[in-house]
Design an enzyme around this catalytic site. Structure first.
Site, short mmCIF file in Angstrom:
data_model
loop_
_atom_site.label_atom_id
_atom_site.label_comp_id
_atom_site.label_asym_id
_atom_site.label_seq_id
_atom_site.Cartn_x
_atom_site.Cartn_y
_atom_site.Cartn_z
CB VAL A 165 -0.96 0.02 1.22
CG1 VAL A 165 -2.03 -1.04 1.08
CG2 VAL A 165 -0.20 -0.15 2.53
CB SER A 166 0.56 4.46 -1.64
OG SER A 166 0.40 3.81 -2.88
#
Length: 200
Positions: free
Chosen positions: A9-10
């Protein structure tokens, strides 16, 4: 053959659990699931590099989607080819499993290589364009928020009556600087900056 999963995930406030559930349903052991909370702009990620070093010929790597690998067009193509051709491991993207299962391409000979390159280039391009759109949306959102009076960053400590009262006590040697800072909730740097502003 070792089966691995790579989830990304970022940012730290995002949850990769949806990706992890898919990997667990596939029976991938936890020790072979690599989880990263970091931007996909490049491949200098600790968990990604650890997974990359562990991959051996015949291993199988699962991704939830191609953009979990990364969001840089050239980098995605390069990494896919490194894993599938140089290491000779395989990659399966669960979101596009019908198209993105490197085992299928390998079984099709030269036409498979051609199809793989075309599909990979197309989806990697889409992934990078999506990243650019996110940047634009974020910048536009911040611009609108600023126009509406929203301030970003840490709130500035103003020179308030409370500060002046504490400042006067400190200058009169009634309290220490540390106690003054504690009473008004300022750090050392901020306190002395406000002192300079007030005295000026």
């Amino acid at each position: 053959m070792v089966i691995m999963g790579y989830a990304r995930v970022s940012s730290k406030d995002q949850n990769p659990e949806r990706q992890l559930i898919k990997f667990r349903e596939l029976g991938i052991p936890e020790r072979y699931i690599f989880v990263e909370k970091q931007s996909g702009k490049d491949f200098e990620r600790e968990k990604y590099q650890a997974m990359r070093l562990m991959l051996r010929e015949g291993d199988l790597l699962y991704l939830d989607a191609l953009d979990r690998l990364g969001r840089n067009y050239d980098g995605i193509v390069s990494e896919w080819k490194y894993i599938t051709h140089e290491v000779n491991a395989d990659i399966v993207c669960l979101e596009n499993e019908a198209l993105f299962d490197s085992r299928k391409f390998k079984g099709m000979g030269d036409i498979g290589k051609l199809l793989e390159d075309q599909f990979l280039s197309m989806l990697a391009y889409v992934a990078e364009q999506e990243r650019k759109k996110n940047w634009i949306r974020q910048a536009e959102g911040m611009q609108v928020a600023r126009a509406a009076g929203v301030k970003f960053g840490r709130p500035k400590h103003e020179i308030t009556p409370e500060f002046i009262e504490v400042y006067q006590e400190w200058k009169a040697d009634k309290i220490t600087a540390r106690k003054a800072m504690k009473r008004i909730g300022m750090s050392n740097t901020t306190f002395y900056r406000r002192v300079s502003e007030y005295e000026a």
